[in-house]
Design a protein around this motif. Structure first.
Motif, short mmCIF file in Angstrom:
data_model
loop_
_atom_site.label_atom_id
_atom_site.label_comp_id
_atom_site.label_asym_id
_atom_site.label_seq_id
_atom_site.Cartn_x
_atom_site.Cartn_y
_atom_site.Cartn_z
N SER A 323 24.79 -68.46 71.10
CA SER A 323 24.90 -69.00 72.05
C SER A 323 23.69 -68.85 73.51
CB SER A 323 26.26 -69.00 72.78
OG SER A 323 26.61 -67.84 73.41
N LEU A 324 23.66 -67.43 73.79
CA LEU A 324 23.14 -66.49 74.69
C LEU A 324 21.42 -66.67 74.29
CD1 LEU A 324 25.29 -62.84 75.19
CD2 LEU A 324 24.92 -64.75 76.48
N PHE A 325 21.21 -66.80 73.19
CA PHE A 325 19.50 -66.91 73.00
C PHE A 325 19.52 -68.45 72.91
CE2 PHE A 325 16.15 -66.90 70.20
CZ PHE A 325 15.47 -66.83 70.76
N LYS A 396 3.35 -72.80 92.67
CA LYS A 396 4.54 -73.57 93.14
C LYS A 396 5.06 -72.86 93.60
CE LYS A 396 3.25 -77.40 89.43
NZ LYS A 396 3.61 -77.82 88.03
N ASN A 397 5.43 -70.80 93.18
CA ASN A 397 6.51 -70.71 93.61
C ASN A 397 5.79 -69.48 94.07
OD1 ASN A 397 8.62 -71.75 92.26
ND2 ASN A 397 7.44 -72.27 90.65
N LEU A 398 6.48 -68.36 95.14
CA LEU A 398 6.09 -67.28 95.12
C LEU A 398 6.90 -65.63 94.38
CD1 LEU A 398 6.42 -68.08 99.43
CD2 LEU A 398 4.75 -68.14 97.78
N VAL A 399 8.07 -66.48 94.09
CA VAL A 399 9.59 -65.34 92.83
C VAL A 399 7.96 -65.80 91.59
CG1 VAL A 399 10.84 -65.98 94.44
CG2 VAL A 399 11.32 -67.14 92.15
N PRO A 400 8.29 -64.25 91.36
CA PRO A 400 7.98 -64.08 89.74
C PRO A 400 8.73 -65.01 89.02
CG PRO A 400 8.97 -62.14 90.85
CD PRO A 400 8.37 -63.02 91.87
N PRO A 401 8.28 -65.77 87.80
CA PRO A 401 9.17 -66.37 86.39
C PRO A 401 10.07 -65.47 85.80
CG PRO A 401 6.97 -65.91 85.72
CD PRO A 401 6.40 -65.69 86.79
N SER A 402 11.75 -65.13 85.82
CA SER A 402 11.51 -64.24 85.38
C SER A 402 12.03 -64.16 83.79
CB SER A 402 13.63 -64.57 85.45
OG SER A 402 13.88 -64.02 87.04
N PHE A 481 13.10 -55.45 83.36
CA PHE A 481 13.26 -55.89 81.88
C PHE A 481 13.06 -54.96 80.81
CE2 PHE A 481 13.45 -60.32 84.17
CZ PHE A 481 14.66 -60.27 84.26
N LEU A 482 11.80 -54.41 80.74
CA LEU A 482 11.46 -53.72 79.85
C LEU A 482 12.81 -52.30 80.07
CD1 LEU A 482 10.04 -52.53 76.94
CD2 LEU A 482 7.83 -51.80 78.91
N ASP A 483 12.50 -51.74 80.97
CA ASP A 483 14.17 -51.37 81.51
C ASP A 483 15.73 -51.03 80.71
OD1 ASP A 483 11.42 -49.14 82.33
OD2 ASP A 483 12.60 -50.13 84.11
N GLU A 484 15.60 -52.76 81.17
CA GLU A 484 16.78 -52.98 81.08
C GLU A 484 17.21 -53.47 78.95
OE1 GLU A 484 19.01 -56.91 83.00
OE2 GLU A 484 17.85 -55.65 84.81
N ILE A 485 16.00 -53.99 79.08
CA ILE A 485 16.37 -54.09 77.02
C ILE A 485 16.26 -52.41 76.37
CG2 ILE A 485 14.79 -54.69 75.59
CD1 ILE A 485 13.78 -57.14 77.37
N ASN A 486 15.14 -51.96 76.74
CA ASN A 486 15.74 -50.59 76.59
C ASN A 486 17.21 -49.58 76.42
OD1 ASN A 486 13.36 -50.18 75.55
ND2 ASN A 486 12.13 -49.38 77.20
N ALA A 487 17.77 -49.79 77.72
CA ALA A 487 19.02 -49.49 78.17
C ALA A 487 20.18 -49.36 77.96
CB ALA A 487 19.37 -49.04 79.84
N PHE A 488 20.25 -51.32 78.18
CA PHE A 488 21.43 -52.18 76.99
C PHE A 488 20.92 -53.60 76.35
CE2 PHE A 488 20.90 -52.08 82.09
CZ PHE A 488 22.67 -51.28 82.08
N LYS A 496 22.91 -60.76 81.73
CA LYS A 496 22.84 -61.16 82.98
C LYS A 496 22.51 -62.58 83.55
CE LYS A 496 23.65 -56.63 82.68
NZ LYS A 496 23.07 -54.65 83.26
N LEU A 497 20.91 -62.90 82.40
CA LEU A 497 19.54 -63.64 83.50
C LEU A 497 20.57 -64.93 83.46
CD1 LEU A 497 17.43 -63.70 84.90
CD2 LEU A 497 15.97 -64.23 81.66
N ASN A 498 21.11 -65.43 82.33
CA ASN A 498 22.03 -66.56 82.14
C ASN A 498 23.38 -66.45 82.94
OD1 ASN A 498 20.43 -67.08 80.47
ND2 ASN A 498 21.75 -66.71 78.04
N VAL A 499 23.61 -65.42 83.75
CA VAL A 499 24.81 -66.09 84.46
C VAL A 499 24.12 -66.32 85.85
CG1 VAL A 499 25.92 -63.76 85.50
CG2 VAL A 499 26.22 -64.31 83.51
N ALA A 500 23.04 -65.54 86.27
CA ALA A 500 22.30 -65.97 87.67
C ALA A 500 21.93 -67.46 87.09
CB ALA A 500 21.02 -64.76 87.71
N TRP A 501 21.37 -68.08 86.46
CA TRP A 501 20.86 -69.19 86.28
C TRP A 501 22.41 -70.06 85.39
CZ3 TRP A 501 16.99 -70.72 88.43
CH2 TRP A 501 15.87 -69.95 89.03
#
Length: 505
Positions: A323-325, A396-402, A481-488, A496-501
């Motif tokens: 479900s997460l993927f 179209k956007n000022l923020v990076p695409p997560s 995200f690279l740091d988070e992947i290595n840590a978690f 975490k990202l899916n919770v945000a969206w």
């Protein structure tokens, strides 16, 4: 009992769409160069479907490049073969069997060239279809008087010239030419080669005009996964269910698309089979369909690949069962790739509909797509399929695409390889993957300094054609995200990202 015209009346299965006896008498309206499973599972599938509905009412003369001694399966089975459509459609499992009777004859160019040329005199002939792989549409030094010419364009030019000569330049006897090779502007490239070959062969100016003016060269885009033969076990079970043996049985997914570029009423009238399936699109430009496929299907595959491998998934369907993927893929398409490609031609409904079909296709329980295979030529795929998305996103956007950044971070981690003096390898969950990536040596060198690797890779315009670190916040997001992947790990990072969206699917 072997599938054949003679044995049709002995087939009693109720799960099978059978051809009528009258369908064997339909005239040959199509000449097709190639016997591959994509042709049999897509254009030939559509033509058979139309014939069964009494629409197109024409069969296919197939030209194969290989010669065979004695009878082959097409001859033994009178051109009949079974199409097993298996997969998901709007989340529901689909299993359908159709007995295809679109092919009238299969002739070998090396042995039957005279018979093939004689078909150019057929007044019912209207259409040329080809799939000779990407290297089939190439310029050669063919002589059209050879028996046969060596290249596909040489064979087609000889065939068209024979038709021109027989009908004395009658402009109403030109053909609709539909190459399905997976190259951009396939028909226009083929036409250019034919004109060059015609000049090389010193053919008349009148023929050159007829070639250009009487024939319609239509760029096309095909999209359907046709794995071909079933596994031995599945073949045996299917044959037992249907009550006959079939040496030509193939499998195809439910999704299908054949986009054909034309604004000609003549072409639309000739391609009457387009009426029977919404997957056939006769449109003035196929650019929209190319863009949607490249970004939403191919681009999603590439951005999802390393995230799936680092999550421990071997196949695409296995990953989609998580479900997460599943949420990662859905949000990647809908919230980022889809929004980036929206323009005056690509609408929100286009994105939503194609995204849903991609979810079905990735989740198909009957297909075994290995992520390891999808990772071939990873860097080039990332560049071709996804780098342009960043530019369109930032317009179209000022923020990076997560989600795109997370996919890029997982790719970077995948390219942190080992080198044994011969090959660059990556080990994931005890599985060693041998990289086939021309940029593996460069990425290997960048990874020697883990503190600078993200910036150096993103800033290298020899990889991407531009400096990706110049996009506001993108480098920092990839690094995070690279740091988070290595840590978690990937899945927790995705969670975490899916919770945000809020996940839409």
């Amino acid at each position: 009992m072997l599938l054949s015209k003679e044995n049709l009346e002995k087939i009693s299965s109720t799960n099978l769409a059978l051809p009528s006896s009258a369908s064997f008498e339909l005239p040959e309206r199509v000449i097709q160069f190639g016997t591959g499973v994509l042709l049999r599972g897509l254009p030939d599938y559509y033509i058979d479907k139309a014939n069964k509905q009494g629409v197109f009412n024409g069969r296919i003369l197939v030209v194969k490049s290989t010669s065979s001694s004695g009878a082959d399966a097409f001859e033994e089975q009178d051109g009949l073969y079974t199409v097993c459509v298996k997969g998901l459609d709007e989340g529901k499992e689909v299993v359908q069997y159709t007995l295809n009777n679109s092919i009238s004859r299969v002739l070998a160019a090396a042995q039957d060239w005279g018979t093939i040329l004689a078909a150019a005199k057929n007044p019912d002939l209207k259409v040329v279809i080809s799939n000779t792989t990407e290297v089939g549409i190439v310029l050669s030094n063919d002589n059209i008087l050879d028996n046969p010419p060596s290249s596909f364009p040489g064979k087609l030019l000889a065939f068209l010239h024979q038709r021109y000569e027989y009908y004395q330049g009658d402009v109403t006897k030109g053909l609709v030419i539909l190459p399905t090779e997976l190259i951009s502007d396939n028909a226009q490239k083929l036409k250019k080669i034919l004109l060059t070959l015609a000049i090389q062969n010193e053919l008349s100016d009148k023929f050159l005009r007829w070639l250009e003016e009487a024939n319609d060269f239509c760029n096309t885009l095909v999209d359907r996964i046709v794995p071909g033969r079933l596994s031995a076990a599945e073949q045996k079970l299917t044959e037992a269910e249907l009550g006959y043996e079939d040496q030509l049985m193939i499998m195809a997914e439910p999704f299908s698309l054949w986009a054909i570029e034309t604004d000609s009423d003549r072409v639309k009238d000739i391609l009457s089979f387009a009426q029977v399936d919404s997957g056939i699109k006769l449109v003035p430009s196929i650019d929209k369909f190319k863009e949607i496929k490249l970004r939403l299907l191919n681009g999603t595959h590439t951005l999802s690949c390393a995230t799936a491998l680092w999550s421990g998934f071997v196949t695409v369907k296995e990953a989609m069962n998580n479900s997460l993927f599943h949420g990662f893929v859905a949000n990647l398409m809908q919230r980022e790739i889809g929004k980036a490609i929206l323009d005056q031609y690509i609408e929100q409904d286009d994105v939503a509909n194609f995204s849903r079909s991609v979810i079905d296709r990735f989740s198909n329980p009957f297909l075994e797509h290995r992520w390891e295979n999808i990772a071939l030529n990873y860097t080039s795929k990332m560049n071709m399929r996804n780098v342009a998305l960043l530019e369109r996103w930032y317009k179209k956007n000022l923020v990076p695409p997560s989600y795109i950044a997370l996919g890029f971070a997982a790719y970077l981690k995948f390219m942190d390889t080992q080198y044994n003096g011969v090959q660059y390898t990556q080990e994931i969950n005890g599985q060693t993957i041998i990289l086939q990536d021309e940029f593996a040596p460069l990425l290997f060198d960048y990874w020697k300094d883990k503190n600078t690797v993200v910036h150096r890779v993103l800033a290298d315009d020899s990889l991407w054609g531009k400096d990706l670190s110049s996009y506001p916040g993108f480098e920092e997001t990839v690094q995070r995200f690279l740091d988070e992947i290595n840590a978690f790990g990937v899945l927790e990072t995705i969670e975490k990202l899916n919770v945000a969206w809020q996940v839409e699917y």
